[in-house]
Design an enzyme around this catalytic site. Structure first.
Site, PDB file in Angstrom:
ATOM      1  N   ASP A   2      -6.643   1.453   5.096  1.00 45.11           N
ATOM      2  CA  ASP A   2      -5.674   1.667   4.013  1.00 45.11           C
ATOM      3  C   ASP A   2      -6.285   1.076   2.745  1.00 45.11           C
ATOM      4  O   ASP A   2      -5.747   0.139   2.148  1.00 45.11           O
ATOM      5  CB  ASP A   2      -4.335   1.017   4.354  1.00 45.11           C
ATOM      6  CG  ASP A   2      -3.259   1.360   3.340  1.00 45.11           C
ATOM      7  OD1 ASP A   2      -3.432   2.330   2.580  1.00 45.11           O
ATOM      8  OD2 ASP A   2      -2.245   0.642   3.291  1.00 45.11           O
TER       9      ASP A   2
ATOM     10  N   GLN B 129      -8.970  -6.571  -9.110  1.00 47.18           N
ATOM     11  CA  GLN B 129      -8.228  -5.372  -9.486  1.00 47.18           C
ATOM     12  C   GLN B 129      -7.203  -5.647 -10.583  1.00 47.18           C
ATOM     13  O   GLN B 129      -6.727  -6.770 -10.731  1.00 47.18           O
ATOM     14  CB  GLN B 129      -7.496  -4.815  -8.245  1.00 47.18           C
ATOM     15  CG  GLN B 129      -8.432  -4.392  -7.135  1.00 47.18           C
ATOM     16  CD  GLN B 129      -7.718  -4.202  -5.806  1.00 47.18           C
ATOM     17  OE1 GLN B 129      -7.761  -3.126  -5.227  1.00 47.18           O
ATOM     18  NE2 GLN B 129      -7.078  -5.230  -5.293  1.00 47.18           N
TER      19      GLN B 129
ATOM     20  N   ASP C 185     -12.667 -10.172   2.960  1.00 50.89           N
ATOM     21  CA  ASP C 185     -13.327  -8.876   2.941  1.00 50.89           C
ATOM     22  C   ASP C 185     -13.258  -8.318   4.363  1.00 50.89           C
ATOM     23  O   ASP C 185     -13.685  -8.974   5.318  1.00 50.89           O
ATOM     24  CB  ASP C 185     -14.777  -9.067   2.492  1.00 50.89           C
ATOM     25  CG  ASP C 185     -15.533  -7.762   2.359  1.00 50.89           C
ATOM     26  OD1 ASP C 185     -15.372  -6.874   3.224  1.00 50.89           O
ATOM     27  OD2 ASP C 185     -16.317  -7.629   1.405  1.00 50.89           O
ATOM     28  N   ALA C 186     -12.717  -7.109   4.528  1.00 48.59           N
ATOM     29  CA  ALA C 186     -12.532  -6.547   5.872  1.00 48.59           C
ATOM     30  C   ALA C 186     -13.859  -6.382   6.599  1.00 48.59           C
ATOM     31  O   ALA C 186     -13.926  -6.524   7.829  1.00 48.59           O
ATOM     32  CB  ALA C 186     -11.819  -5.203   5.779  1.00 48.59           C
TER      33      ALA C 186
ATOM     34  N   GLU D  57       0.196  -4.026   0.266  1.00 48.71           N
ATOM     35  CA  GLU D  57       1.620  -3.898  -0.083  1.00 48.71           C
ATOM     36  C   GLU D  57       2.526  -4.080   1.129  1.00 48.71           C
ATOM     37  O   GLU D  57       3.728  -4.297   0.974  1.00 48.71           O
ATOM     38  CB  GLU D  57       1.880  -2.542  -0.734  1.00 48.71           C
ATOM     39  CG  GLU D  57       1.806  -1.380   0.222  1.00 48.71           C
ATOM     40  CD  GLU D  57       2.188  -0.066  -0.435  1.00 48.71           C
ATOM     41  OE1 GLU D  57       3.383   0.250  -0.433  1.00 48.71           O
ATOM     42  OE2 GLU D  57       1.295   0.619  -0.956  1.00 48.71           O
TER      43      GLU D  57
ATOM     44  N   ASP E  40      -6.687  -8.069   3.777  1.00 47.36           N
ATOM     45  CA  ASP E  40      -6.835  -7.582   2.412  1.00 47.36           C
ATOM     46  C   ASP E  40      -7.684  -8.579   1.626  1.00 47.36           C
ATOM     47  O   ASP E  40      -7.503  -9.797   1.758  1.00 47.36           O
ATOM     48  CB  ASP E  40      -5.470  -7.410   1.755  1.00 47.36           C
ATOM     49  CG  ASP E  40      -5.532  -6.500   0.536  1.00 47.36           C
ATOM     50  OD1 ASP E  40      -4.999  -5.378   0.603  1.00 47.36           O
ATOM     51  OD2 ASP E  40      -6.132  -6.906  -0.483  1.00 47.36           O
TER      52      ASP E  40
END
Length: 336
Positions: A182, A58, A164-165, A113, A133
């Protein structure tokens, strides 16, 4: 939200990877600009661009805005703003935890976050919060620069996992009372659209819920003109997997739109106003700024246009038939 950011050259910021700044323009003033759609932009004035980095997954930017304070932007999309992030995170976390008889374990997909974990940790019954995350740089970035969540990151009840979830849930033996999505919005080339699919919900996520367990996810823009982008489809997909499904929305000023969440379980929800207010008083440390029993009930009453769209939606998310909001993730940009 959208995809493009415009930064004036005069702003003082640095790239965490040492790379040269991209998309630099010379507007008359210092503005953040987000392309919501081909014919729609949303912008607001900046004091400065504080930090910027590009991870494997990202594009990460921290802005100091005049209206909303510090704001986290990922892949050109507003994720969280200092002045109103409590609206998003209270709506994401507390309805599910308050609807559960005694939530002890929470698994957060995404949430880098730290604000989602912060809200979950306010509940007195919590014994463990696992935050998973995929992007270590986002987590490190937020731990360093978002001071509001420093206590949450240091809390002994928080287990932080970089993975990776989907893989993490598959490999874990334990089950959870609450699972929270989230995640970033599904964008083409983004890291997480497969975590919105029916197969993921049915075969990986749901088996990891305890009896009476609850799943809740952010579900993207939910305004009159935007709810059919992904919100109605996410809702319909979850309905294929869970017996009881509740959609709710509210306006988040820094998102410039109504936002949506979907909560699901195979056990009926208890959402009576008085009972919810009583549970807030008895089970939460501190005070909620946005939610109480009456306000949550009002969030579940959708306007006629949106409720009709949800009722009539037929699209189901699959790996080969996903819907995306406007914009592109790093993966898409690199393949062009």
């Amino acid at each position: 939200m959208g995809e493009a950011i415009m930064f004036p050259i005069s702003l003082n910021y640095h790239d965490l990877n040492g790379a040269a700044p991209r998309n630099i323009k010379r507007p008359d003033d210092s503005w953040f600009e987000e392309v919501i759609d081909d014919d729609l932009k949303w912008s607001f004035a900046l004091n400065s661009v504080l930090h910027r980095g590009i991870s494997e997954y990202q594009d990460i930017v921290l802005l100091d805005t005049k209206r909303f304070g510090k704001a986290l932007v990922i892949d050109g999309k507003m994720q969280s703003a200092e002045s109103d992030e409590f609206i998003y995170h209270e709506c994401l976390i507390h309805p599910a935890l308050l609807s559960h008889p005694c939530p002890k374990t929470v698994f957060i997909m995404g949430g880098g976050e730290g604000s989602t974990a912060r809200e979950a940790l306010k509940h007195k019954s919590i014994e463990k919060v696992t935050m998973c995350d995929i992007d270590e740089e986002v987590v490190a970035f937020c731990r360093e620069h978002l001071t509001a969540n420093k206590e949450a990151f240091c809390n002994k009840l928080l287990e932080l996992v970089i993975n990776d979830a989907k893989i993490e849930l598959e490999e874990r033996k334990e089950r959870f009372d609450i699972i929270v999505g989230d995640l970033a919005d599904p964008v083409e080339g983004g890291p997480c659209y497969q975590l919105y699919t029916k197969s993921f919900y049915q075969h990986i996520l749901k088996p990891k819920l305890n009896p009476a367990g609850i799943f809740v996810t952010q579900a993207g823009p939910a305004g009159v003109f935007t709810h059919q982008e992904v919100f109605s489809s996410i809702y319909n997909t979850i309905k294929q997997v869970f017996k009881y499904v509740v959609a709710y929305t509210t306006h988040v000023p820094s998102f410039a739109d109504e936002w949506g969440w979907v909560m699901a379980s195979d056990t009926p929800f208890c959402m009576e106003e008085e009972k919810m207010d009583k549970k807030i008083q008895e089970t939460i440390n501190g005070e909620l700024l946005y939610l109480d029993g009456a306000s949550f009930h009002s969030l579940t009453v959708l306007n006629k246009m949106v409720s009709s769209s949800l009722k009539n939606e037929t699209h189901v998310y699959t790996e080969d038939n996903a819907r995306f909001i406007h914009g592109h993730g790093v993966g898409k940009k690199e393949s062009v």
